[in-house]
Scaffold this motif. Sequence first.
Motif, PDB file in Angstrom:
ATOM      1  N   LYS A  44       0.837  -1.194   0.000  1.00 24.14           N
ATOM      2  CA  LYS A  44       0.000   0.000   0.000  1.00 24.14           C
ATOM      3  C   LYS A  44       0.873   1.246   0.000  1.00 24.14           C
ATOM      4  O   LYS A  44       1.743   1.405   0.861  1.00 24.14           O
ATOM      5  N   ALA A  45       0.648   2.149  -0.960  1.00 26.47           N
ATOM      6  CA  ALA A  45       1.407   3.391  -1.054  1.00 26.47           C
ATOM      7  C   ALA A  45       0.489   4.581  -0.835  1.00 26.47           C
ATOM      8  O   ALA A  45      -0.632   4.621  -1.350  1.00 26.47           O
ATOM      9  N   GLU A  46       0.977   5.557  -0.083  1.00 31.71           N
ATOM     10  CA  GLU A  46       0.238   6.796   0.139  1.00 31.71           C
ATOM     11  C   GLU A  46       1.168   7.968  -0.127  1.00 31.71           C
ATOM     12  O   GLU A  46       2.313   7.989   0.340  1.00 31.71           O
ATOM     13  N   ALA A  47       0.682   8.953  -0.890  1.00 30.21           N
ATOM     14  CA  ALA A  47       1.454  10.159  -1.162  1.00 30.21           C
ATOM     15  C   ALA A  47       1.184  11.189  -0.075  1.00 30.21           C
ATOM     16  O   ALA A  47       0.033  11.437   0.282  1.00 30.21           O
ATOM     17  N   ARG A  48       2.242  11.784   0.451  1.00 25.92           N
ATOM     18  CA  ARG A  48       2.047  12.824   1.466  1.00 25.92           C
ATOM     19  C   ARG A  48       1.408  14.068   0.868  1.00 25.92           C
ATOM     20  O   ARG A  48       0.678  14.787   1.552  1.00 25.92           O
ATOM     21  N   SER A  49       1.694  14.324  -0.403  1.00 23.84           N
ATOM     22  CA  SER A  49       1.139  15.490  -1.076  1.00 23.84           C
ATOM     23  C   SER A  49       1.385  15.366  -2.576  1.00 23.84           C
ATOM     24  O   SER A  49       2.350  14.743  -3.000  1.00 23.84           O
ATOM     25  N   PHE A  50       0.495  15.973  -3.358  1.00 21.34           N
ATOM     26  CA  PHE A  50       0.695  16.071  -4.805  1.00 21.34           C
ATOM     27  C   PHE A  50       1.034  17.510  -5.212  1.00 21.34           C
ATOM     28  O   PHE A  50       1.133  17.812  -6.399  1.00 21.34           O
ATOM     29  N   ARG A  51       1.215  18.413  -4.262  1.00 19.99           N
ATOM     30  CA  ARG A  51       1.236  19.845  -4.550  1.00 19.99           C
ATOM     31  C   ARG A  51       2.543  20.364  -5.120  1.00 19.99           C
ATOM     32  O   ARG A  51       2.576  21.438  -5.723  1.00 19.99           O
ATOM     33  N   LEU A  52       3.644  19.616  -4.972  1.00 16.64           N
ATOM     34  CA  LEU A  52       4.955  20.137  -5.375  1.00 16.64           C
ATOM     35  C   LEU A  52       5.358  19.578  -6.735  1.00 16.64           C
ATOM     36  O   LEU A  52       6.222  18.718  -6.862  1.00 16.64           O
ATOM     37  N   ASN A  53       4.725  20.102  -7.778  1.00 11.00           N
ATOM     38  CA  ASN A  53       4.975  19.608  -9.127  1.00 11.00           C
ATOM     39  C   ASN A  53       6.186  20.279  -9.764  1.00 11.00           C
ATOM     40  O   ASN A  53       6.621  21.358  -9.342  1.00 11.00           O
ATOM     41  N   SER A  54       6.699  19.650 -10.785  1.00 14.13           N
ATOM     42  CA  SER A  54       7.770  20.233 -11.584  1.00 14.13           C
ATOM     43  C   SER A  54       7.240  21.438 -12.355  1.00 14.13           C
ATOM     44  O   SER A  54       6.041  21.579 -12.597  1.00 14.13           O
ATOM     45  N   SER A  55       8.155  22.327 -12.740  1.00  8.59           N
ATOM     46  CA  SER A  55       7.744  23.521 -13.491  1.00  8.59           C
ATOM     47  C   SER A  55       8.726  23.784 -14.628  1.00  8.59           C
ATOM     48  O   SER A  55       9.881  23.337 -14.594  1.00  8.59           O
ATOM     49  N   ARG A  56       8.242  24.520 -15.627  1.00  4.70           N
ATOM     50  CA  ARG A  56       9.095  24.913 -16.741  1.00  4.70           C
ATOM     51  C   ARG A  56       8.499  26.128 -17.434  1.00  4.70           C
ATOM     52  O   ARG A  56       7.283  26.239 -17.565  1.00  4.70           O
ATOM     53  N   VAL A  57       9.361  27.045 -17.861  1.00  6.21           N
ATOM     54  CA  VAL A  57       8.928  28.203 -18.637  1.00  6.21           C
ATOM     55  C   VAL A  57       9.534  28.086 -20.039  1.00  6.21           C
ATOM     56  O   VAL A  57      10.627  27.528 -20.220  1.00  6.21           O
ATOM     57  N   ASP A  58       8.822  28.594 -21.022  1.00  3.36           N
ATOM     58  CA  ASP A  58       9.261  28.526 -22.414  1.00  3.36           C
ATOM     59  C   ASP A  58      10.588  29.266 -22.601  1.00  3.36           C
ATOM     60  O   ASP A  58      10.772  30.369 -22.096  1.00  3.36           O
ATOM     61  N   GLU A  59      11.491  28.655 -23.344  1.00  4.99           N
ATOM     62  CA  GLU A  59      12.782  29.300 -23.620  1.00  4.99           C
ATOM     63  C   GLU A  59      12.628  30.552 -24.463  1.00  4.99           C
ATOM     64  O   GLU A  59      13.560  31.360 -24.546  1.00  4.99           O
ATOM     65  N   LYS A  60      11.465  30.727 -25.084  1.00  2.00           N
ATOM     66  CA  LYS A  60      11.211  31.927 -25.890  1.00  2.00           C
ATOM     67  C   LYS A  60      10.514  33.024 -25.079  1.00  2.00           C
ATOM     68  O   LYS A  60      10.114  34.049 -25.632  1.00  2.00           O
ATOM     69  N   HIS A  61      10.357  32.819 -23.785  1.00  2.00           N
ATOM     70  CA  HIS A  61       9.748  33.861 -22.958  1.00  2.00           C
ATOM     71  C   HIS A  61      10.615  35.120 -23.028  1.00  2.00           C
ATOM     72  O   HIS A  61      11.850  35.028 -23.036  1.00  2.00           O
ATOM     73  N   PRO A  62      10.005  36.303 -23.082  1.00  2.00           N
ATOM     74  CA  PRO A  62      10.787  37.546 -23.237  1.00  2.00           C
ATOM     75  C   PRO A  62      11.883  37.720 -22.186  1.00  2.00           C
ATOM     76  O   PRO A  62      12.983  38.187 -22.509  1.00  2.00           O
ATOM     77  N   PHE A  63      11.612  37.362 -20.937  1.00  4.38           N
ATOM     78  CA  PHE A  63      12.641  37.498 -19.908  1.00  4.38           C
ATOM     79  C   PHE A  63      13.802  36.546 -20.172  1.00  4.38           C
ATOM     80  O   PHE A  63      14.976  36.924 -20.034  1.00  4.38           O
ATOM     81  N   VAL A  64      13.492  35.321 -20.553  1.00  4.55           N
ATOM     82  CA  VAL A  64      14.538  34.333 -20.826  1.00  4.55           C
ATOM     83  C   VAL A  64      15.384  34.775 -22.020  1.00  4.55           C
ATOM     84  O   VAL A  64      16.614  34.655 -21.998  1.00  4.55           O
ATOM     85  N   LEU A  65      14.735  35.296 -23.047  1.00  4.24           N
ATOM     86  CA  LEU A  65      15.486  35.778 -24.212  1.00  4.24           C
ATOM     87  C   LEU A  65      16.417  36.915 -23.832  1.00  4.24           C
ATOM     88  O   LEU A  65      17.552  36.994 -24.314  1.00  4.24           O
TER      89      LEU A  65
END
Length: 353
Positions: free
Chosen positions: A268-289
């Motif tokens: 039996k497996a139980e997750a403590r939380s699902f709230r901390l997901n991975s994230s990513r921003v587009d490489e073409k975002h104006p700030f990233v450029l």
Amino acid sequence: MINEIHSSEAVGLLKSLISIPSLSREEGQAADYLQQYIEAEGMQTGRKGNNVWCLSPMFDLKKPTILLNSHIDTVKPVNGWRKDPFTPREENGKLYGLGSNDAGASLVTLLQVFLQLCRTEQEYNLIYLASCEEEVSGKDGIESVLPGLPPIAFAIVGEPTEMQPAIAEKGLMVLDVTATGRAGHAAREEGDNAIYKVLNDMAWFRDYRFPNVSPLLGPVKMSVTMVNAGTQHNVVPDRCTFVVDIRSNELYSNEEIFAEVQKNLTCKAEARSFRLNSSRVDEKHPFVLRAIAAGRVPYGSPTLSDQALMPFPSVKMGPGRSSRSHTADEYIMIREIEEALQLYLKLLDGLRL
């Protein structure tokens, strides 16, 4: 423009904050000090718990909003400090003190940039947010504040990245796995050993590979990190538990990973939380450029931050090195603060989202 006065202000504020212990969930005094500092600059502040924020004057909901965020809290001092962790000490261009690198330098530089830019005409609004409980992913931290703020189009999360833009970040999910057997005397053919029931499942976590691999973050990483079973040597254990640390990439949600785990386990497996997901921003975002044009190199970060709790595009970027975080005799270079002030301003002044 940012000048030596701003650098001096940033360093002075950081020294004051180092001298005020602000361990996770104990940030009240540091939050008070920071709030008073911002209000002394003529700004109105908001406060919820130990989170402090400030909106740029003449806030216009017709404009997009950029969030400048870093955290007030620190971890507890580790063993090995040769200096007092709560006494700021400047030596040979280094400022020593707990939280100087993670993430005090980001906290104070982003504030100085906010105070400079919010008094200039920009095509966006600014919100400065000093949040609490980041080191423990606490629910009274940034997660409790974001729903009450105006809509946010983009965020800069101040963490030690050597001022390189982390445009992707691994998520985190912790699982508690339990096997139940039946107790018995180890000298006789009695009982149902719960330890033996977890062996195949532990091997699955060791060997399984999720097929989708991120170019920036690599594969999903699963590690069995804690095991607990048994009461004494001559009793067959009727219960065995183990903990799994899962670092997700942006190609899977935590819920998708958990569904795959459940299909392959017998325990039996139980997750403590699902709230901390991975994230990513587009490489073409104006700030990233803009960052790329300034010679910065986008990368994927394996370490967790408050980015995981942001439902909008964000970049993790700040002065200092991640390898200094949570270490004895933690420090930040004064020149790193000065460089961060200049670069933040260069990337944000005149930015169009």
